[in-house]
Write a protein that holds these residues in place. Structure first.
Motif, PDB file in Angstrom:
ATOM      1  N   HIS A 230       0.780  -1.126  -0.007  1.00  0.00           N
ATOM      2  CA  HIS A 230      -0.029   0.009  -0.101  1.00  0.00           C
ATOM      3  C   HIS A 230       0.779   1.287   0.096  1.00  0.00           C
ATOM      4  N   GLN A 231       2.085   1.166   0.724  1.00  0.00           N
ATOM      5  CA  GLN A 231       2.685   2.517   0.871  1.00  0.00           C
ATOM      6  C   GLN A 231       3.702   2.477  -0.453  1.00  0.00           C
ATOM      7  N   GLN A 232       3.895   1.656  -1.027  1.00  0.00           N
ATOM      8  CA  GLN A 232       4.396   1.650  -2.340  1.00  0.00           C
ATOM      9  C   GLN A 232       3.622   1.963  -3.611  1.00  0.00           C
ATOM     10  N   ILE A 233       2.651   1.513  -3.672  1.00  0.00           N
ATOM     11  CA  ILE A 233       1.790   1.813  -4.917  1.00  0.00           C
ATOM     12  C   ILE A 233       1.028   3.049  -4.541  1.00  0.00           C
ATOM     13  N   PRO A 234       1.509   3.996  -5.569  1.00  0.00           N
ATOM     14  CA  PRO A 234       1.102   5.348  -5.224  1.00  0.00           C
ATOM     15  C   PRO A 234      -0.776   5.634  -5.064  1.00  0.00           C
ATOM     16  N   ASN A 235      -1.343   4.875  -6.134  1.00  0.00           N
ATOM     17  CA  ASN A 235      -2.856   5.169  -5.977  1.00  0.00           C
ATOM     18  C   ASN A 235      -3.658   4.080  -5.459  1.00  0.00           C
ATOM     19  N   SER A 236      -3.287   3.594  -4.143  1.00  0.00           N
ATOM     20  CA  SER A 236      -3.875   2.539  -3.758  1.00  0.00           C
ATOM     21  C   SER A 236      -4.683   2.551  -2.418  1.00  0.00           C
ATOM     22  N   THR A 237      -5.633   1.590  -2.244  1.00  0.00           N
ATOM     23  CA  THR A 237      -6.486   1.721  -0.963  1.00  0.00           C
ATOM     24  C   THR A 237      -6.442   0.300  -0.351  1.00  0.00           C
ATOM     25  N   TYR A 238      -6.166   0.357   0.925  1.00  0.00           N
ATOM     26  CA  TYR A 238      -5.914  -0.738   1.747  1.00  0.00           C
ATOM     27  C   TYR A 238      -7.014  -1.065   2.474  1.00  0.00           C
ATOM     28  N   GLU A 239      -7.448  -2.338   2.493  1.00  0.00           N
ATOM     29  CA  GLU A 239      -8.502  -2.745   3.223  1.00  0.00           C
ATOM     30  C   GLU A 239      -7.978  -4.164   4.120  1.00  0.00           C
ATOM     31  N   LEU A 240      -8.148  -4.121   5.465  1.00  0.00           N
ATOM     32  CA  LEU A 240      -7.933  -5.318   6.474  1.00  0.00           C
ATOM     33  C   LEU A 240      -9.034  -5.864   6.535  1.00  0.00           C
ATOM     34  N   LEU A 241      -9.156  -7.263   6.083  1.00  0.00           N
ATOM     35  CA  LEU A 241     -10.498  -7.788   6.180  1.00  0.00           C
ATOM     36  C   LEU A 241     -10.574  -8.491   7.676  1.00  0.00           C
ATOM     37  N   ASP A 242     -11.624  -8.775   8.058  1.00  0.00           N
ATOM     38  CA  ASP A 242     -11.951  -9.222   9.414  1.00  0.00           C
ATOM     39  C   ASP A 242     -11.966 -10.922   9.019  1.00  0.00           C
ATOM     40  N   PRO A 253     -15.779 -15.039   1.233  1.00  0.00           N
ATOM     41  CA  PRO A 253     -15.923 -14.363  -0.022  1.00  0.00           C
ATOM     42  C   PRO A 253     -17.006 -13.315  -0.045  1.00  0.00           C
ATOM     43  N   ASP A 254     -17.862 -13.149   0.819  1.00  0.00           N
ATOM     44  CA  ASP A 254     -18.879 -12.165   0.999  1.00  0.00           C
ATOM     45  C   ASP A 254     -17.990 -10.836   1.379  1.00  0.00           C
ATOM     46  N   LYS A 255     -17.009 -10.848   2.264  1.00  0.00           N
ATOM     47  CA  LYS A 255     -16.339  -9.915   2.757  1.00  0.00           C
ATOM     48  C   LYS A 255     -15.435  -9.236   1.470  1.00  0.00           C
ATOM     49  N   VAL A 256     -14.811 -10.108   0.752  1.00  0.00           N
ATOM     50  CA  VAL A 256     -13.958  -9.537  -0.604  1.00  0.00           C
ATOM     51  C   VAL A 256     -14.987  -9.164  -1.464  1.00  0.00           C
ATOM     52  N   ILE A 257     -15.996  -9.453  -1.900  1.00  0.00           N
ATOM     53  CA  ILE A 257     -17.090  -8.959  -2.733  1.00  0.00           C
ATOM     54  C   ILE A 257     -17.449  -7.695  -2.253  1.00  0.00           C
ATOM     55  N   SER A 258     -17.959  -7.467  -0.981  1.00  0.00           N
ATOM     56  CA  SER A 258     -18.211  -6.122  -0.481  1.00  0.00           C
ATOM     57  C   SER A 258     -17.069  -5.064  -0.701  1.00  0.00           C
ATOM     58  N   HIS A 259     -15.810  -5.492  -0.148  1.00  0.00           N
ATOM     59  CA  HIS A 259     -14.777  -4.366  -0.577  1.00  0.00           C
ATOM     60  C   HIS A 259     -14.674  -4.165  -2.109  1.00  0.00           C
ATOM     61  N   GLN A 261     -16.774  -4.340  -4.577  1.00  0.00           N
ATOM     62  CA  GLN A 261     -17.929  -3.557  -4.846  1.00  0.00           C
ATOM     63  C   GLN A 261     -17.950  -2.123  -4.365  1.00  0.00           C
ATOM     64  N   THR A 262     -17.595  -1.643  -3.125  1.00  0.00           N
ATOM     65  CA  THR A 262     -17.246  -0.105  -2.982  1.00  0.00           C
ATOM     66  C   THR A 262     -15.920   0.288  -3.697  1.00  0.00           C
ATOM     67  N   PHE A 263     -14.932  -0.450  -3.620  1.00  0.00           N
ATOM     68  CA  PHE A 263     -13.792   0.026  -4.632  1.00  0.00           C
ATOM     69  C   PHE A 263     -14.231   0.413  -6.243  1.00  0.00           C
ATOM     70  N   LEU A 264     -14.912  -0.420  -6.534  1.00  0.00           N
ATOM     71  CA  LEU A 264     -15.425  -0.354  -8.057  1.00  0.00           C
ATOM     72  C   LEU A 264     -16.188   0.742  -8.235  1.00  0.00           C
ATOM     73  N   THR A 265     -17.199   1.168  -7.144  1.00  0.00           N
ATOM     74  CA  THR A 265     -18.129   2.202  -7.659  1.00  0.00           C
ATOM     75  C   THR A 265     -17.514   3.477  -6.851  1.00  0.00           C
ATOM     76  N   THR A 266     -16.387   3.574  -6.358  1.00  0.00           N
ATOM     77  CA  THR A 266     -16.001   4.626  -5.733  1.00  0.00           C
ATOM     78  C   THR A 266     -15.069   5.542  -6.744  1.00  0.00           C
ATOM     79  N   PRO A 267     -15.400   6.790  -7.092  1.00  0.00           N
ATOM     80  CA  PRO A 267     -14.783   7.481  -8.242  1.00  0.00           C
ATOM     81  C   PRO A 267     -13.170   7.809  -7.686  1.00  0.00           C
ATOM     82  N   ASP A 268     -12.153   7.718  -8.653  1.00  0.00           N
ATOM     83  CA  ASP A 268     -10.955   7.738  -8.333  1.00  0.00           C
ATOM     84  C   ASP A 268     -10.565   9.376  -7.838  1.00  0.00           C
TER      85      ASP A 268
END
Length: 268
Positions: A230-242, A253-259, A261-268
């Protein structure tokens, strides 16, 4: 006679959408490992599944030990797949070593990719010069020595460690069967390329918007590794799953899908 790319990589296409979402499996796995994730995206995306050469139902005869002596060989295959299918604005989803393969492909051809989803990425598994990769050089040397001398025994030992969820033995068994179905010579070579590689310096060249999905505990790619990516990739988002283990697309899988979907629908 040149092997056709679709046959070489056992490409399968599904989904009703237009934007392509390409899934790349991790070491010792195959495209079937994505079966819990893809249904959530089939309505809105074109899903492209494939097997790395040497894995799954790919054409084993296409395995070139020289070409695949670095992860760039697999990255070049990914680019060839996208070009063959005339894909644009690709959403790439990679697990483990394929996260780095996708990153390398995006560096070489940034025009192809709109977003990267990196599940359990590790650019370097060996601790060195203040970097914590999770393993000492001796650990990795012993791992390589064991898989060279007793690949099936190594597979039986390592797969529960990778899954990291002892209450879900069915996934350890599935992964072990997948490991054991590989040509042992190819499996040993791919393992050495994976575990001895160092792609840390490549990460800063990744300009594509990226989501890093991290589990804890994950013996294969610990939290410090995910944070480093995350620190090295300039335009990155980091999600620590439970969630624990190295294969949340199977075990959570539901937790992966949720994150995703959020990422894909959030504008850069």
């Amino acid at each position: 006679m040149e092997i056709k790319i679709k046959q070489r990589n056992n490409i399968n296409i599904l989904g009703k959408g237009n934007q392509p979402m390409v899934f790349a499996h991790g070491y010792g796995c195959d495209q079937h490992m994505w079966r819990y994730i893809t249904p959530a995206f089939e309505e809105d995306y074109q899903i492209i599944l494939f097997d790395h050469v040497g894995s799954g139902k790919s054409d084993q005869s296409a395995y070139d030990f020289e070409k695949y002596d670095s992860l760039q060989g697999y990255a070049d295959d990914l680019i060839e797949i996208c070009d063959e299918l005339q894909l644009e604005q690709v959403i790439f989803v990679g697990h483990s070593v394929s996260s780095i393969i996708g990153a390398l492909a995006s560096i070489k051809r940034p025009d192809l990719f709109e977003k990267l989803v990196l599940i359990g990425p590790s650019p370097c598994y060996i601790n060195k010069n203040g970097y914590s990769g999770g393993f000492t050089r001796q650990d990795i040397d012993e791992l390589v020595e064991t898989l060279e001398s007793n690949y099936l025994g190594w597979s039986s030992y390592i797969t529960p460690v990778i899954i990291g969820n002892p209450e879900m033995p069915e996934y350890s068994e599935e992964l072990r069967n997948s490991f054991c179905s590989m040509n042992p010579e190819i499996a040993r070579h791919f393992a050495k390329v994976t575990f001895l590689g160092d792609n840390r310096e490549d990460l800063s060249k990744v300009l594509t918007s990226s989501l890093i999905i991290q589990c804890h505990p994950d013996v294969i790619a610990p939290v410090k590794v995910g944070e480093f990516v995350h620190q090295q990739i300039p335009n990155s988002t980091y999600e620590l799953l439970d969630a624990s283990g190295h294969c949340p697309h199977l075990t959570a899988p539901d937790k992966v899908i949720s994150h995703m979907q959020t990422f894909l629908t959030t504008p850069d």
